[in-house]
Motif scaffolding. Structure first.
Motif, PDB file in Angstrom:
ATOM      1  N   SER A 358       0.662  -1.194   0.023  1.00  0.00           N
ATOM      2  CA  SER A 358       0.006  -0.043  -0.010  1.00  0.00           C
ATOM      3  C   SER A 358       0.931   1.339   0.202  1.00  0.00           C
ATOM      4  O   SER A 358       0.277   2.353  -0.082  1.00  0.00           O
ATOM      5  CB  SER A 358      -0.803  -0.222   1.276  1.00  0.00           C
ATOM      6  N   SER A 409      -1.146   5.126   3.585  1.00  0.00           N
ATOM      7  CA  SER A 409      -2.568   4.527   3.904  1.00  0.00           C
ATOM      8  C   SER A 409      -3.583   5.357   4.760  1.00  0.00           C
ATOM      9  O   SER A 409      -4.765   4.878   4.292  1.00  0.00           O
ATOM     10  CB  SER A 409      -2.146   3.125   4.399  1.00  0.00           C
ATOM     11  N   LEU A 410      -3.102   6.254   5.554  1.00  0.00           N
ATOM     12  CA  LEU A 410      -4.050   6.907   6.298  1.00  0.00           C
ATOM     13  C   LEU A 410      -4.622   8.130   5.661  1.00  0.00           C
ATOM     14  O   LEU A 410      -5.784   8.397   5.585  1.00  0.00           O
ATOM     15  CB  LEU A 410      -3.412   7.474   7.520  1.00  0.00           C
ATOM     16  N   TRP A 411      -3.806   8.881   4.762  1.00  0.00           N
ATOM     17  CA  TRP A 411      -4.129  10.196   4.672  1.00  0.00           C
ATOM     18  C   TRP A 411      -4.108  10.315   2.959  1.00  0.00           C
ATOM     19  O   TRP A 411      -4.437  11.226   2.433  1.00  0.00           O
ATOM     20  CB  TRP A 411      -3.459  11.171   5.070  1.00  0.00           C
ATOM     21  N   GLN A 412      -3.622   9.520   2.022  1.00  0.00           N
ATOM     22  CA  GLN A 412      -3.682   9.477   0.633  1.00  0.00           C
ATOM     23  C   GLN A 412      -4.356   8.221  -0.086  1.00  0.00           C
ATOM     24  O   GLN A 412      -4.610   7.454   0.580  1.00  0.00           O
ATOM     25  CB  GLN A 412      -2.113   9.476   0.244  1.00  0.00           C
ATOM     26  N   GLN A 413      -4.680   8.868  -1.349  1.00  0.00           N
ATOM     27  CA  GLN A 413      -5.458   7.581  -2.258  1.00  0.00           C
ATOM     28  C   GLN A 413      -4.371   6.260  -2.232  1.00  0.00           C
ATOM     29  O   GLN A 413      -3.220   6.615  -2.775  1.00  0.00           O
ATOM     30  CB  GLN A 413      -5.942   8.406  -3.188  1.00  0.00           C
ATOM     31  N   TYR A 424      -9.761   6.423  -1.653  1.00  0.00           N
ATOM     32  CA  TYR A 424      -9.458   6.381  -0.072  1.00  0.00           C
ATOM     33  C   TYR A 424     -10.730   5.414   0.301  1.00  0.00           C
ATOM     34  O   TYR A 424     -11.702   5.548   0.153  1.00  0.00           O
ATOM     35  CB  TYR A 424     -10.199   7.964   0.415  1.00  0.00           C
ATOM     36  N   TRP A 426     -11.897   2.885   3.569  1.00  0.00           N
ATOM     37  CA  TRP A 426     -11.879   2.259   4.918  1.00  0.00           C
ATOM     38  C   TRP A 426     -12.824   1.035   5.004  1.00  0.00           C
ATOM     39  O   TRP A 426     -14.132   0.867   4.702  1.00  0.00           O
ATOM     40  CB  TRP A 426     -12.753   3.207   5.851  1.00  0.00           C
ATOM     41  N   LYS A 438      -7.701  -2.033   4.798  1.00  0.00           N
ATOM     42  CA  LYS A 438      -7.753  -0.568   4.105  1.00  0.00           C
ATOM     43  C   LYS A 438      -8.294   0.597   5.316  1.00  0.00           C
ATOM     44  O   LYS A 438      -9.551   0.332   5.508  1.00  0.00           O
ATOM     45  CB  LYS A 438      -8.568  -0.570   3.053  1.00  0.00           C
ATOM     46  N   SER A 440      -7.868   3.945   5.638  1.00  0.00           N
ATOM     47  CA  SER A 440      -7.912   5.396   5.397  1.00  0.00           C
ATOM     48  C   SER A 440      -8.788   6.031   6.277  1.00  0.00           C
ATOM     49  O   SER A 440     -10.004   5.723   6.371  1.00  0.00           O
ATOM     50  CB  SER A 440      -8.321   5.766   4.031  1.00  0.00           C
TER      51      SER A 440
END
Length: 747
Positions: A358, A409-413, A424, A426, A438, A440
């Protein structure tokens, strides 16, 4: 006289003592609240920081095990105490990695095949191995580690099993040598694909009625059914063969082209041919990543790329998702993890790198070896590495608990397997062991802001208008009834509001959507028209109603308007939308509709927020000194001019604080958004679709998350983000309030 003075002196002393105690109690309480908030802040950090910790690889112990042949594959048991070694000459050996067995680590040796010409292994988690023979036969085995507790002491034992029921199979009926081989097996599906000496691609597919893979029983042959076939329409110069565990797809590489072969009951057919050439180098090797949905392609320019299949326009196609860059030294080996989408890479100069799919950035890179080992493998739990160089077996402790979590993985596509494009996402759980989490935070942060925004759109006009009228225009007698009634609404449990919104309001909105939308438009228009009509009435009529009771005229109008909009909704649907509003929105306008959507949340959460905004704003307006109002009126200003130019400006700090307090309440709301939305983590401003918020995600998933897992820590990170949101909103509110107070304090 003296006695009276003594009495007063004693009373003063007692009062001073009580004042000191009260002052001490208030101070201690305030400090305790601040300390509690700071402790909560640091505890959230304490739980979330480990997900950003770096990867470490440290030497552990060395075992000396000498073998006269060449290593082909190695594996480690679940408990990291036993290992197995396959040689290219067809031998299997079990080796103990315990320090106490260092003098004689070889436990047992088994002869699997005589003079094999090819070797293959499945994905690491399946641990199936095969040898191709010169007469067209294939030997298939599976090492098994078993744990027992004799005399309450854990003991690991190793043995050999035949997962397909027998030790060997005739893969090529023509008896040609199997010069290249691939095998995959899981649950009740298995497949063996080989390349013969005369460049034919032959295959044998197995289907079991039960989970025979892990049975290890020689009597399991009766439950396996097999059929043989050839794969045609492919070139003769096949370089690599890869098969998926479900036995449905075979990837054949010929130079820079990959032939995607679909396998079914009747045989196999080439479904697609993909040119995977890189502009800087040719493809040298392909292999499967954990889960078997992605291919890792190693190129001659020392790069690795990830490819997987996506569905576009109804057609499956193999696409490149990302590249992983390496230094100029050639890549000797890729080591995929058992259950996660991560892998280690060993380069010829001894550099070890760790990646997770990722994120294309390297997680770990170090010159760990003087030169590349003969073989490198990772343990099932991804906490050990075993490097074999000659007779030296070196184990390393690996600390890589949360490779799937990072800034990207948290803040980007991120482009995940099976998705048409980066997005994005979750999606925290799945039924599969090889599921790629996943996590995000962007969709649930977006959902939090969306829910709060629509709630404030509904609450602010009603709450502030009600506060202004109650504090400035309403009679004292009516105010004493209305204000406590509105404030007591704040004591209503939000779970009740969420329950009513999800099970009562949402179906009503769906059934009378046209009427609801029409009422939202007509309500403010009607109120303005009623006010205008009242203003043009003759004075003798207007004076019949006492000041402060004019709201009584508006109440019947609002009730009748609401009833009229609901009653007219079916006729509007039939007239404008053919009787089906949802179908019109979806088919004609392309607007999705969820029964539990942002409109329902805005109405329900607006009712929860209104008492907070109303109460603080009403107190601020009512507290404006009377001499300011009287002075303005005495100078000839109208009541409306006095309200807008004097009262609201003076009360603006309190009004702004009320709005920010309401916003903080809306951002942190849990039960209403939990019950009144579809809890779908999508990013769409459409008011007719749902969302998922930070608070709802924490409430839903925290009870099911494994303590210490990546999911668990990301939920704490979500709580930390929510904490920061409320802190920022409250801080901004306080700063603006102080600025407004300084600006209008001189009025």
């Amino acid at each position: 006289m003296a006695s009276a003075s003594a009495f007063l002196l004693g009373e003063n002393r007692g009062r001073r003592l009580r004042d000191r105690l009260v002052r001490f109690g208030v101070t201690a309480g305030g400090i305790s609240v601040l300390i509690t908030l700071v402790l909560i802040f640091f505890y959230l950090l304490y739980v979330t920081l480990p997900i950003f910790s770096s990867v470490t690889v440290k030497p552990r112990n060395i075992t000396i095990a000498s073998f006269p042949d060449t290593v082909a594959a190695v594996g480690i048991g679940e408990n990291n105490d036993l290992a197995f070694r396959f040689s290219k000459q067809g031998e299997l050996a079990f080796v103990s990695l315990k320090p106490e067995d260092s003098l004689d680590p070889i436990i047992s040796q088994h002869s699997i095949a005589n003079s094999p010409v090819s070797f293959a292994q499945s994905l690491p988690r399946d641990a199936i191995f095969a040898y191709g023979q010169s007469d067209g036969y294939v030997n298939v085995v599976k090492p098994i580690f078993q744990i027992s507790f004799p005399d309450n002491k854990r003991t690991s034992t190793a043995s050999v099993s035949y997962p397909l029921g027998q030790s060997h199979f005739l893969l090529d009926p023509q008896g040609q040598a199997i010069v290249d081989l691939a095998i995959s097996s899981r649950d009740s599906d298995a497949i063996i694909v080989g390349k013969t000496a005369d460049n034919r691609i032959v295959a044998m597919a197995f289907k079991g009625q039960d989970d025979a893979l892990n049975s290890g029983s020689l009597n399991a042959a009766s439950i396996w059914q097999s059929h043989s076939f050839e794969i045609t329409d492919v070139p003769q110069n096949i370089n690599d063969i890869v098969v998926t565990p479900d036995g449905r797809t075979v990837y054949l590489r010929s130079g820079n082209y990959i032939y995607v072969v679909q396998v079914n009951q009747s045989g196999a057919k080439v479904r697609d041919v993909v040119n995977v050439s890189d502009k800087n180098g040719n493809i040298e090797k392909i292999e499967l990543l954990s889960g078997a949905n992605s291919l890792l392609l190693t190129a001659s320019d020392h790069s690795v790329s990830q490819w997987f299949e996506v569905v576009r326009d109804g057609k499956r196609s193999l696409v490149k998702a990302r590249d992983f860059e390496f230094s100029i030294s050639p890549i000797k080996e890729l080591v995929s993890e058992y259950y996660r989408k991560g892998f280690f890479a060993v380069q010829q100069d001894g550099v070890l790198s760790a990646y997770y799919t990722s994120d294309r950035n390297v997680l770990y890179k170090e010159h760990l070896f003087e030169q590349a080992p003969d073989k490198l493998i990772i343990s099932p739990r991804a906490n050990r590495l075993l490097a074999i160089s000659g007779e030296q077996w070196q184990t390393y402790t690996v600390k890589n608990a949360h490779p799937e979590i990072g800034f990207a993985s948290l803040w980007q596509q991120v482009w995940y397997e099976g998705y048409q494009e980066p997005d994005y996402v979750w999606q925290s759980t799945s039924a599969s062991d090889e599921f790629e989490p996943k996590l995000s935070l962007v969709p649930i942060v977006f959902g939090t802001l969306k829910a709060a925004l629509y709630a404030m759109f509904f609450a602010i006009p009603l709450a502030l208008a009600g506060a202004i009228y109650t504090a400035y225009f309403m009679s004292s007698r009516m105010r004493n009834v209305v204000k406590p009634t509105v404030e007591i609404m704040e004591a209503l449990p939000t779970v009740i509001l969420g329950f009513l919104a999800g099970l009562w309001l949402a179906p009503i909105v769906e059934m009378y959507l046209s009427g609801i939308v029409m009422s939202l438009i007509l309500f403010p228009v009607t109120i303005l028209l009623v006010g205008w009509g009242w203003s043009v009435l003759p004075g003798k009529w207007r004076h019949r109603i006492p000041n402060g009771f004019h709201i009584a005229i508006l109440m019947p109008v609002i009730v009748l308007l609401g009833y009229g909009c609901i009653a007219a909704s079916p006729y509007i649907d039939q007239w404008l939308f053919g009787g089906d509003v949802r179908g019109f929105l979806t088919n004609e306008l392309g607007i999705g509709y969820d029964q539990r959507n942002a409109l329902v949340v805005g109405i329900a959460m607006g009712f929860a927020v209104i008492p907070t905004i109303f109460s603080i704003a009403e107190d601020a307006i009512f507290s404006v000194p009377g001499h300011l109002t009287s002075g303005s009126l005495a100078l000839g200003a109208t009541h409306w001019q006095t309200l807008t130019k004097v009262v609201l400006l003076t009360a603006s700090p309190g009004i702004f604080s009320a709005v920010m307090m309401g916003l903080g309440r809306a951002v942190g709301e849990t039960m209403i958004v939990l019950m009144a939305t579809g809890n779908t983590p999508i990013m769409d401003w459409n008011i007719l679709q749902g969302m998922r918020t930070l608070a709802a995600t924490i409430a839903i998933e925290m009870p099911e998350s494994e303590v210490g897992s990546s999911h668990y820590r990301v939920l704490f990170l979500a709580a930390f983000v929510l904490f920061i949101f409320t802190f920022i909103f409250n801080t901004i509110g306080e700063l603006v309030r102080q600025r407004l107070r300084e600006k209008y304090s001189s009025l």
